[in-house]
Design a protein around this motif. Structure first.
Motif, PDB file in Angstrom:
ATOM      1  N   PHE A 100       6.013   7.173  -7.482  1.00 16.73           N
ATOM      2  CA  PHE A 100       5.549   6.414  -8.642  1.00 16.73           C
ATOM      3  C   PHE A 100       6.026   4.968  -8.582  1.00 16.73           C
ATOM      4  N   VAL A 101       7.291   4.767  -8.154  1.00 13.65           N
ATOM      5  CA  VAL A 101       7.811   3.407  -8.021  1.00 13.65           C
ATOM      6  C   VAL A 101       6.963   2.598  -7.041  1.00 13.65           C
ATOM      7  N   THR A 102       6.723   3.159  -5.869  1.00 19.51           N
ATOM      8  CA  THR A 102       5.992   2.418  -4.839  1.00 19.51           C
ATOM      9  C   THR A 102       4.521   2.241  -5.194  1.00 19.51           C
ATOM     10  N   ALA A 103       3.935   3.213  -5.900  1.00 18.50           N
ATOM     11  CA  ALA A 103       2.542   3.063  -6.320  1.00 18.50           C
ATOM     12  C   ALA A 103       2.402   1.928  -7.329  1.00 18.50           C
ATOM     13  N   LEU A 104       3.300   1.897  -8.325  1.00 14.85           N
ATOM     14  CA  LEU A 104       3.257   0.815  -9.310  1.00 14.85           C
ATOM     15  C   LEU A 104       3.548  -0.532  -8.662  1.00 14.85           C
ATOM     16  N   ALA A 105       4.496  -0.557  -7.705  1.00 20.52           N
ATOM     17  CA  ALA A 105       4.813  -1.812  -7.011  1.00 20.52           C
ATOM     18  C   ALA A 105       3.633  -2.288  -6.177  1.00 20.52           C
ATOM     19  N   SER A 106       2.854  -1.360  -5.631  1.00 21.78           N
ATOM     20  CA  SER A 106       1.671  -1.728  -4.861  1.00 21.78           C
ATOM     21  C   SER A 106       0.594  -2.325  -5.761  1.00 21.78           C
ATOM     22  N   ILE A 107       0.367  -1.682  -6.911  1.00 21.64           N
ATOM     23  CA  ILE A 107      -0.652  -2.176  -7.842  1.00 21.64           C
ATOM     24  C   ILE A 107      -0.266  -3.558  -8.371  1.00 21.64           C
ATOM     25  N   PHE A 189      -1.656  -0.968 -14.958  1.00 22.48           N
ATOM     26  CA  PHE A 189      -2.970  -0.858 -14.323  1.00 22.48           C
ATOM     27  C   PHE A 189      -3.962  -1.839 -14.943  1.00 22.48           C
ATOM     28  N   ALA A 190      -4.094  -1.793 -16.262  1.00 15.67           N
ATOM     29  CA  ALA A 190      -5.069  -2.659 -16.926  1.00 15.67           C
ATOM     30  C   ALA A 190      -4.709  -4.139 -16.750  1.00 15.67           C
ATOM     31  N   MET A 191      -3.447  -4.488 -17.016  1.00 16.69           N
ATOM     32  CA  MET A 191      -3.045  -5.889 -16.879  1.00 16.69           C
ATOM     33  C   MET A 191      -3.094  -6.389 -15.434  1.00 16.69           C
ATOM     34  N   PRO A 192      -2.545  -5.640 -14.452  1.00 17.15           N
ATOM     35  CA  PRO A 192      -2.692  -6.097 -13.064  1.00 17.15           C
ATOM     36  C   PRO A 192      -4.140  -6.226 -12.623  1.00 17.15           C
ATOM     37  N   LEU A 193      -4.995  -5.298 -13.066  1.00 17.89           N
ATOM     38  CA  LEU A 193      -6.409  -5.387 -12.704  1.00 17.89           C
ATOM     39  C   LEU A 193      -7.039  -6.621 -13.318  1.00 17.89           C
ATOM     40  N   PHE A 194      -6.708  -6.918 -14.581  1.00 14.61           N
ATOM     41  CA  PHE A 194      -7.229  -8.115 -15.247  1.00 14.61           C
ATOM     42  C   PHE A 194      -6.767  -9.379 -14.539  1.00 14.61           C
ATOM     43  N   ILE A 195      -5.478  -9.424 -14.177  1.00 17.02           N
ATOM     44  CA  ILE A 195      -4.936 -10.598 -13.480  1.00 17.02           C
ATOM     45  C   ILE A 195      -5.617 -10.779 -12.130  1.00 17.02           C
ATOM     46  N   THR A 196      -5.821  -9.672 -11.408  1.00 22.23           N
ATOM     47  CA  THR A 196      -6.451  -9.735 -10.088  1.00 22.23           C
ATOM     48  C   THR A 196      -7.885 -10.246 -10.188  1.00 22.23           C
ATOM     49  N   ILE A 197      -8.676  -9.656 -11.083  1.00 25.26           N
ATOM     50  CA  ILE A 197     -10.080 -10.061 -11.232  1.00 25.26           C
ATOM     51  C   ILE A 197     -10.187 -11.500 -11.698  1.00 25.26           C
ATOM     52  N   THR A 198      -9.389 -11.875 -12.713  1.00 20.72           N
ATOM     53  CA  THR A 198      -9.449 -13.234 -13.268  1.00 20.72           C
ATOM     54  C   THR A 198      -9.016 -14.269 -12.238  1.00 20.72           C
ATOM     55  N   SER A 199      -7.935 -13.992 -11.516  1.00 20.21           N
ATOM     56  CA  SER A 199      -7.424 -14.960 -10.533  1.00 20.21           C
ATOM     57  C   SER A 199      -8.443 -15.216  -9.432  1.00 20.21           C
ATOM     58  N   TYR A 200      -9.030 -14.149  -8.894  1.00 16.52           N
ATOM     59  CA  TYR A 200      -9.995 -14.326  -7.807  1.00 16.52           C
ATOM     60  C   TYR A 200     -11.305 -14.934  -8.306  1.00 16.52           C
ATOM     61  N   ARG A 201     -11.672 -14.636  -9.554  1.00 13.02           N
ATOM     62  CA  ARG A 201     -12.904 -15.226 -10.085  1.00 13.02           C
ATOM     63  C   ARG A 201     -12.738 -16.726 -10.286  1.00 13.02           C
ATOM     64  N   PRO A 220     -10.024  -7.167  -3.027  1.00 16.05           N
ATOM     65  CA  PRO A 220      -8.780  -6.717  -3.677  1.00 16.05           C
ATOM     66  C   PRO A 220      -9.020  -5.972  -4.992  1.00 16.05           C
ATOM     67  N   ALA A 221      -9.905  -6.500  -5.838  1.00 13.39           N
ATOM     68  CA  ALA A 221     -10.191  -5.832  -7.114  1.00 13.39           C
ATOM     69  C   ALA A 221     -10.883  -4.495  -6.880  1.00 13.39           C
ATOM     70  N   ARG A 222     -11.783  -4.449  -5.912  1.00 12.70           N
ATOM     71  CA  ARG A 222     -12.464  -3.189  -5.600  1.00 12.70           C
ATOM     72  C   ARG A 222     -11.471  -2.154  -5.074  1.00 12.70           C
ATOM     73  N   THR A 223     -10.499  -2.607  -4.280  1.00 10.64           N
ATOM     74  CA  THR A 223      -9.492  -1.686  -3.766  1.00 10.64           C
ATOM     75  C   THR A 223      -8.687  -1.071  -4.900  1.00 10.64           C
ATOM     76  N   LEU A 224      -8.300  -1.895  -5.883  1.00 12.25           N
ATOM     77  CA  LEU A 224      -7.571  -1.374  -7.041  1.00 12.25           C
ATOM     78  C   LEU A 224      -8.416  -0.369  -7.817  1.00 12.25           C
ATOM     79  N   LEU A 225      -9.674  -0.722  -8.050  1.00 12.35           N
ATOM     80  CA  LEU A 225     -10.545   0.147  -8.841  1.00 12.35           C
ATOM     81  C   LEU A 225     -10.864   1.452  -8.117  1.00 12.35           C
ATOM     82  N   LEU A 226     -11.263   1.345  -6.857  1.00 12.11           N
ATOM     83  CA  LEU A 226     -11.674   2.537  -6.123  1.00 12.11           C
ATOM     84  C   LEU A 226     -10.478   3.361  -5.658  1.00 12.11           C
ATOM     85  N   GLY A 227      -9.343   2.695  -5.370  1.00 14.15           N
ATOM     86  CA  GLY A 227      -8.172   3.405  -4.882  1.00 14.15           C
ATOM     87  C   GLY A 227      -7.408   4.132  -5.983  1.00 14.15           C
TER      88      GLY A 227
END
Length: 295
Positions: A100-107, A189-201, A220-227
């Motif tokens: 769980f630690v490493t999964a959250l650190a990856s996201i 999950f929600a906040m990192p995904l938002f930051i990732t999508i917003t930053s790249y956009r 990167p955003a697709r990897t988060l969503l699909l992974g």
């Protein structure tokens, strides 16, 4: 889900072996690629920059996921002969916590890289060491903080349907699990995904205006969503319905998908970066790199 001396419900010996082999391939590919990335950072001075520190942190997190997967793969192969999880209930808690630690650190690490790239391409200034180190520390401390709660009673780690790895227990779907899930998911999950999508956009808009769109802003955003999305869907379903209505085989699919993320991240962030590739090549052919430096 309790430790059992029989094969898990819904699985035959061949199916357990097949899952074990898939996990083994995912573990070895993730470990090998991310280890090369880490080794190249240690051996190549040109890669020791603040932005690449974020990639190094992600590679460490993904290596942790792959190690967790390797334990699951070994357990799957041992399960056929020993018919039980070989490390006991304490081992299950350690395995769940580490995963769980490493999964959250990856996201969260993916979101940190997105913000770092936005800062680099949109401000045209190098990310400061203090900022990069602070981001890395925040990612790991925050991940450890949230992963510790199930050990303290908010949430719970237990065996996955196959009984060869441990994760956040979603089988009960009670108020304890629901409150932890929604709180943890928002911040991790929600906040990192938002930051990732917003930053790249924003970065994409900036680069399009300058006519230099040379960065993949969607992968990167697709990897988060699909992974990690399948796990999120499974957890959400456990909140609103009886998760036992889903077959054990189908419940294992999100885990198998998520454990592919380290390999995808290594290809995207390391092998997809010309400078990192050069560093890896120098590590694999040290004699050639020494001749190049001499010239």
């Amino acid at each position: 889900m309790a430790e059992s001396s029989t094969l898990p419900t819904g699985f035959g010996e061949l199916e357990v072996l097949a899952v074990g082999m898939v996990l083994l391939v995912e573990a070895l590919s993730g470990l090998s690629l991310n280890s090369l990335t880490i080794f190249s950072f240690c051996k190549t001075p040109e890669l020791r920059t603040p932005c690449h520190l974020l990639v190094l942190s992600l590679a460490l997190a993904d290596s942790g996921i792959s190690l967790n997967t390797l334990v699951a793969a070994t357990s799957s192969l041992l399960r056929v002969s020993h018919r039980r999880w070989p490390y006991g209930s304490d081992g299950c808690q350690v395995h769940g916590f580490q995963g769980f630690v490493t999964a959250l650190a990856s996201i969260c690490g993916s979101a940190a890289i997105a913000w770092g790239r936005y800062h680099h391409y949109c401000t045209r200034s190098q990310l400061a060491w203090n900022s990069a180190i602070s981001l890395v520390l925040f990612v790991w401390l925050s991940s450890t903080f949230w992963a510790a709660f199930p050990l303290l009673g908010w949430g719970h780690y237990d065996y996955e349907p196959l009984g060869t790895c441990c994760t956040l227990d979603y089988s009960k779907g009670d108020r304890n699990f629901t409150s932890f899930l929604f709180t943890m998911s928002f911040f991790n999950f929600a906040m990192p995904l938002f930051i990732t999508i917003t930053s790249y956009r924003l970065m994409e808009q900036k680069l399009r205006k300058s006519g230099h769109l040379q960065v993949n802003t969607t992968l990167p955003a697709r990897t988060l969503l699909l992974g990690w999305g399948p796990y999120a869907i499974l957890y959400l379903y456990a909140v609103i319905a009886d998760v036992t209505s889903i077959s054990p085989k189908l419940q294992m699919v999100p885990a198998l998908i998520a454990k592919m993320v380290p390999t995808i991240n290594a290809i995207n962030y390391a092998l997809g970066n010309e400078m990192v590739c050069r560093g890896i090549w120098q590590c694999l052919s040290p004699q050639k790199s020494e001749k190049d430096r001499a010239k």
